[in-house]
Structure formats: C-alpha cells, structure tokens
Scaffold this motif. Structure first.
Motif, PDB file in Angstrom:
ATOM      1  N   ALA A   1     -15.249  -3.396 -60.068  1.00 17.71           N
ATOM      2  CA  ALA A   1     -14.095  -2.818 -60.771  1.00 17.71           C
ATOM      3  C   ALA A   1     -13.607  -1.554 -60.060  1.00 17.71           C
ATOM      4  CB  ALA A   1     -14.474  -2.487 -62.216  1.00 17.71           C
ATOM      5  N   ARG A   2     -12.292  -1.376 -60.028  1.00 12.83           N
ATOM      6  CA  ARG A   2     -11.686  -0.204 -59.393  1.00 12.83           C
ATOM      7  C   ARG A   2     -11.571   0.914 -60.414  1.00 12.83           C
ATOM      8  NH1 ARG A   2      -6.648  -3.605 -57.257  1.00 12.83           N
ATOM      9  NH2 ARG A   2      -7.011  -4.370 -59.379  1.00 12.83           N
ATOM     10  N   GLY A   3     -12.624   1.687 -60.536  1.00 14.33           N
ATOM     11  CA  GLY A   3     -12.619   2.813 -61.457  1.00 14.33           C
ATOM     12  C   GLY A   3     -13.323   2.505 -62.765  1.00 14.33           C
ATOM     13  N   GLU A   4     -13.680   3.559 -63.489  1.00 19.44           N
ATOM     14  CA  GLU A   4     -14.464   3.395 -64.706  1.00 19.44           C
ATOM     15  C   GLU A   4     -13.650   2.770 -65.833  1.00 19.44           C
ATOM     16  OE1 GLU A   4     -17.547   3.642 -64.405  1.00 19.44           O
ATOM     17  OE2 GLU A   4     -17.382   4.554 -62.413  1.00 19.44           O
ATOM     18  N   ASP A   5     -12.330   2.986 -65.872  1.00 22.68           N
ATOM     19  CA  ASP A   5     -11.521   2.350 -66.917  1.00 22.68           C
ATOM     20  C   ASP A   5     -11.550   0.838 -66.767  1.00 22.68           C
ATOM     21  OD1 ASP A   5     -10.856   4.740 -68.075  1.00 22.68           O
ATOM     22  OD2 ASP A   5      -8.880   4.900 -67.132  1.00 22.68           O
ATOM     23  N   GLU A   6     -11.405   0.359 -65.526  1.00 21.50           N
ATOM     24  CA  GLU A   6     -11.431  -1.083 -65.291  1.00 21.50           C
ATOM     25  C   GLU A   6     -12.814  -1.652 -65.608  1.00 21.50           C
ATOM     26  OE1 GLU A   6     -10.878  -3.986 -61.471  1.00 21.50           O
ATOM     27  OE2 GLU A   6      -9.319  -2.456 -61.787  1.00 21.50           O
ATOM     28  N   PHE A   7     -13.859  -0.918 -65.256  1.00 18.06           N
ATOM     29  CA  PHE A   7     -15.219  -1.334 -65.590  1.00 18.06           C
ATOM     30  C   PHE A   7     -15.377  -1.452 -67.104  1.00 18.06           C
ATOM     31  CE2 PHE A   7     -19.254   0.573 -67.139  1.00 18.06           C
ATOM     32  CZ  PHE A   7     -20.111  -0.484 -66.865  1.00 18.06           C
ATOM     33  N   HIS A   8     -14.918  -0.445 -67.835  1.00 19.04           N
ATOM     34  CA  HIS A   8     -15.036  -0.449 -69.290  1.00 19.04           C
ATOM     35  C   HIS A   8     -14.244  -1.605 -69.900  1.00 19.04           C
ATOM     36  CE1 HIS A   8     -14.357   0.869 -73.475  1.00 19.04           C
ATOM     37  NE2 HIS A   8     -15.534   1.456 -73.358  1.00 19.04           N
ATOM     38  N   ASN A   9     -13.050  -1.867 -69.384  1.00 16.99           N
ATOM     39  CA  ASN A   9     -12.237  -2.969 -69.896  1.00 16.99           C
ATOM     40  C   ASN A   9     -12.913  -4.310 -69.656  1.00 16.99           C
ATOM     41  OD1 ASN A   9     -10.283  -1.167 -70.743  1.00 16.99           O
ATOM     42  ND2 ASN A   9      -9.014  -1.410 -68.909  1.00 16.99           N
ATOM     43  N   TRP A  10     -13.508  -4.461 -68.466  1.00 16.22           N
ATOM     44  CA  TRP A  10     -14.208  -5.725 -68.165  1.00 16.22           C
ATOM     45  C   TRP A  10     -15.367  -5.927 -69.126  1.00 16.22           C
ATOM     46  CZ3 TRP A  10     -18.895  -7.805 -67.092  1.00 16.22           C
ATOM     47  CH2 TRP A  10     -18.905  -9.106 -66.586  1.00 16.22           C
ATOM     48  N   MET A  11     -16.159  -4.886 -69.345  1.00 15.28           N
ATOM     49  CA  MET A  11     -17.302  -4.985 -70.242  1.00 15.28           C
ATOM     50  C   MET A  11     -16.864  -5.279 -71.673  1.00 15.28           C
ATOM     51  SD  MET A  11     -20.424  -4.816 -69.247  1.00 15.28           S
ATOM     52  CE  MET A  11     -21.293  -4.578 -67.699  1.00 15.28           C
ATOM     53  N   THR A  12     -15.779  -4.653 -72.113  1.00 12.19           N
ATOM     54  CA  THR A  12     -15.277  -4.898 -73.464  1.00 12.19           C
ATOM     55  C   THR A  12     -14.923  -6.364 -73.640  1.00 12.19           C
ATOM     56  OG1 THR A  12     -14.397  -2.647 -73.636  1.00 12.19           O
ATOM     57  CG2 THR A  12     -13.482  -4.294 -75.130  1.00 12.19           C
ATOM     58  N   THR A  13     -14.198  -6.915 -72.671  1.00 13.65           N
ATOM     59  CA  THR A  13     -13.787  -8.318 -72.748  1.00 13.65           C
ATOM     60  C   THR A  13     -14.988  -9.246 -72.662  1.00 13.65           C
ATOM     61  OG1 THR A  13     -11.667  -7.773 -71.728  1.00 13.65           O
ATOM     62  CG2 THR A  13     -12.349 -10.081 -71.668  1.00 13.65           C
ATOM     63  N   PHE A  14     -15.909  -8.949 -71.734  1.00 10.63           N
ATOM     64  CA  PHE A  14     -17.075  -9.813 -71.533  1.00 10.63           C
ATOM     65  C   PHE A  14     -17.939  -9.885 -72.790  1.00 10.63           C
ATOM     66  CE2 PHE A  14     -21.571 -10.330 -70.512  1.00 10.63           C
ATOM     67  CZ  PHE A  14     -21.556 -11.525 -69.802  1.00 10.63           C
ATOM     68  N   THR A  15     -18.302  -8.728 -73.345  1.00  7.90           N
ATOM     69  CA  THR A  15     -19.196  -8.738 -74.503  1.00  7.90           C
ATOM     70  C   THR A  15     -18.526  -9.358 -75.719  1.00  7.90           C
ATOM     71  OG1 THR A  15     -18.557  -6.437 -74.997  1.00  7.90           O
ATOM     72  CG2 THR A  15     -20.571  -6.768 -73.731  1.00  7.90           C
ATOM     73  N   ARG A  16     -17.250  -9.057 -75.919  1.00  6.79           N
ATOM     74  CA  ARG A  16     -16.551  -9.622 -77.070  1.00  6.79           C
ATOM     75  C   ARG A  16     -16.451 -11.143 -76.947  1.00  6.79           C
ATOM     76  NH1 ARG A  16     -10.990  -6.982 -77.864  1.00  6.79           N
ATOM     77  NH2 ARG A  16     -12.330  -5.271 -78.576  1.00  6.79           N
ATOM     78  N   THR A  17     -16.074 -11.620 -75.772  1.00  7.83           N
ATOM     79  CA  THR A  17     -15.937 -13.064 -75.571  1.00  7.83           C
ATOM     80  C   THR A  17     -17.279 -13.758 -75.707  1.00  7.83           C
ATOM     81  OG1 THR A  17     -14.080 -12.695 -74.069  1.00  7.83           O
ATOM     82  CG2 THR A  17     -15.151 -14.836 -73.969  1.00  7.83           C
ATOM     83  N   PHE A  18     -18.324 -13.139 -75.172  1.00  9.01           N
ATOM     84  CA  PHE A  18     -19.644 -13.749 -75.248  1.00  9.01           C
ATOM     85  C   PHE A  18     -20.097 -13.875 -76.695  1.00  9.01           C
ATOM     86  CE2 PHE A  18     -23.829 -14.947 -74.166  1.00  9.01           C
ATOM     87  CZ  PHE A  18     -23.842 -15.251 -72.814  1.00  9.01           C
TER      88      PHE A  18
END
Length: 391
Positions: free
Chosen positions: A158-175
């Motif tokens: 991820a390019r930056g901590e915001d993108e990292f946080h957004n990816w994690m939010t989507t991943f955990t919610r979808t899972f």
C-alpha cells in the motif's frame, strides 16, 4: 514485483504428483502464483475461478470436461466452493494417472472442506501458501514495515498508511461478512465474529480460554471454539499447542492463540503507525507472534512447533520438536540487550536441548549469552540456524 519462493516449489511438486493444492488465506497471492504458471504455459494450461458463474457453467459436466480437455494443466481456484469436485478429480486421475495435471487453490484447510482429505489421498500434495515472508521482502530493506503491515500483498505494498488502513478495513469486513460463510457453508453472526476478532487481538500470545471469551460474547464455549476452529481453518489464527512429556511437573495444557498476520493484529488493536506500535502494551506479544509465524512458515513436515510452560516457573516461547525429541528452545524478546531468565534456564534444563536461542529485533550480529544460548536477529536465524536444525 516480489518473487514468491513458493512458485518454484509448486513447479517441482507438479512433476511428482497428479494434483498439487496450494492452500492459504484469501488475498495472500495464490491466484497470482497460479496465473504466473499459466502465463508460462500459455494454451497448455486452463484456469477456472470457481467463484465465477461463467467459469462454473463451463464445468456443468465436470467429469466429461476434465476427461476430454487437451490442456496439460487445469487450475481450479477456490476449490472449496465445489467440494463435489474432489471425488470427480479422483476418478479422472485414476483413469489417466499423469503428474502435473491439476493445480488446486483453496482458502481453507482440507480438514474443513468436505471430501478433500479422503477423496484424493495419495494423489495430491497439500502445500501451504502464505502472505509475503520476511526473506521474500528482504531486498526491500524494510523489515520494520513488514512487521507492522504484515505480509498480505495489498497491505504491504500500500502507498501510505491511509491506503494500508483502507485495505485492512475492506479485507476484515469482507472476510467477516462474506468470506467465512462462503468458505464453510454455515451462518456466522457478523457482530459476534467481529467482536471475537478484536478480543483475540487483545489476547494475542496468551493462553486460550474459551470460557472467558464465551462470557464476554454471551455465547456458549462450544460456539466460541467452533468459531475459532473456522478462523484457524481459514489461516487467520494459530493455536500453538504446549509440549508435554512424561514428567512429574505440572504442565500447562491449554494452547496459546495468535493472529497469524501481524498487520491484521495491529489493525484490530487500533495501532495506526510504527511509532505507536513501539509504545503499545501489545508490542512484546506482537513481536513474539511475528517471529513464531515467520519460523513456522519455514518448518518442514519433520519438525513441529510448540511452547513449553510448567506451573513452577519453566517457560519457553517456542520449542522445535522432531518426532518426540525437542531439538531447540527459542525465547523471543523485544529488547536489544536481553538477559537469560530463570524460566528459560528451567525450560532448557527440563527439555535438555543443546540448541537454544534468544531472537531479538534489529540487525545485531549473533553473540553468545552462555555456552548453551545464542542471541541473534530473526533474519540470521531463518537463514543460518533454522536450516541446520531441520537437517
């Protein structure tokens, strides 16, 4: 592009078995590995995504198709969506036993996919796939980032901590909301599962106690254990079991629980950057889990990981065992100047291991703490000492 070490191993195994199964958590890079293999083979390989309605229509009569296709390699992605295919694959393989015919990708352990274990016994090799490991990102010279973000490609790159946080939010919610139900064909309470994940994050590295979790979630211990069984089967959590042997000492028999990916752990614990991590109460347990996961990824089938704890003070974070014989005791310390504790001394004495290590962060050179204990960094242990122990 980060080269995956497992890709060459998949190709080697395809020469030895009719089917190879690449199993690991969602989004860890399995499909990319499979598509790289297909690209190299061109028209000689065919890929099916079993979550795609269009690809499933092509397999309405799977036995007929699989028997008559001219493709040298058939890739079946997300095989747990079609468990009935395992029996059909067995029949197809037995009619024409040729190595390298099938590459199967899945996001759940074979024990939790109906028919997987028994249908293809002797015909398939199960290989665990993981998110990026520390050796794989070595050239990026960013081990602290790997510990903080974990190894899932979408998170690490991820390019930056915001993108990292957004990816994690989507991943955990979808899972939680979709993937677990799809993987295991059952209905999970989204609210309870979400709370359970966060409770496990705060219990990371501690002894598992289903009763205390059940009280906090207002569900039965049986339900809690079933939920954790599925999280373990989906490669999200690890229960590290205690090593015990015939001894007069009272030994701990409850497992420890860890969230396997350090990035998911930090996200669930609300740790938003590396500076906060180093000041957070969870940092020691986080480092312990990160080291254990990196070591477990490299263990061969002849070596098993455990921890050791007695009721009278002996304790070892990680014990590597061949057969029934402990071969190494490993303490994991978040410190640049660790000391040998009484609990480690007692543990080494009980287990009688000659190879003993304390693994610390950073890049410090290996040094001897005592005649029987070496202090080293994680990369040095993975590159130099672990391969020697596995011989």
């Amino acid at each position: 592009m980060i080269t995956r070490a497992i890709e060459a191993y998949v190709e080697k195994l395809r020469k030895q078995f009719p089917a190879v199964a690449l199993l690991g958590p969602r989004q860890c890079g399995k499909t990319t590995i499979a598509k790289n293999i297909k690209q190299k083979m061109g028209d000689k390989a065919i890929y099916f995504d079993l979550e795609s309605p269009a690809d499933n229509r092509k397999l309405e009569d799977p036995e007929l198709f699989l028997l008559n296709t001219s493709a040298r390699l058939i890739i079946l992605d997300e095989i747990q969506r079609r468990p009935e295919l395992f029996a059909i694959l067995r029949s197809v393989i037995d009619r024409k036993r040729t190595n390298g015919r099938f590459l199967i990708l899945g996001s759940a352990t074979p024990e939790l996919v109906a028919g997987a274990s028994e249908s293809l016994a002797g015909r398939i090799y199960y290989l665990d796939a993981h998110p990026f490991s520390l050796p794989e990102i070595r050239d990026h010279r960013n081990a602290p980032k790997h510990w903080f973000r974990g190894g899932f490609p979408g998170a690490f790159l991820a390019r930056g901590e915001d993108e990292f946080h957004n990816w994690m939010t989507t991943f955990t919610r979808t899972f939680i909301e979709r993937d677990l139900n799809q993987l295991f064909g059952t209905s999970f309470s989204t609210q309870v599962m979400s709370r359970l994940w966060r409770m496990i994050a705060h219990a990371h590295g501690q002894l598992w106690n289903a009763n205390s979790f059940a009280k906090g979630l207002d569900i039965s211990p049986t339900t809690v254990n079933r939920y954790v069984d599925h999280l373990e089967g989906a490669y999200i959590v690890r229960r590290l079991h205690p090593y015990y042997f015939n001894s007069r000492k009272r030994l701990t028999k409850s497992p420890k629980i860890y969230i396997r990916d350090s990035g998911i752990l930090h996200f669930l614990a609300g740790i938003t950057d590396q500076d906060i991590l180093h000041q957070h109460p969870i940092v020691g347990h986080s480092w312990e889990g990160y080291v254990i996961e990196e070591i477990c990824r490299k263990l061969g089938s002849n070596m098993m990981p455990y921890f050791y704890r007695t009721h009278d003070g002996g304790e070892i974070d990680l014990v590597l065992v061949k057969g029934i014989k402990p071969v190494a005791c490993i303490e994991i310390k978040y410190s640049s100047s660790p000391s040998k504790t009484k609990s480690m001394t007692e543990g080494i004495k009980d287990l009688r291991t000659t190879h003993n290590f304390i693994i610390i962060p950073g890049n410090d050179a290996t040094w001897k703490m005592s005649e029987r204990v070496l202090v080293c960094n994680l990369q040095e242990f993975l590159d130099r000492y672990l391969p020697a122990l596995m011989k």
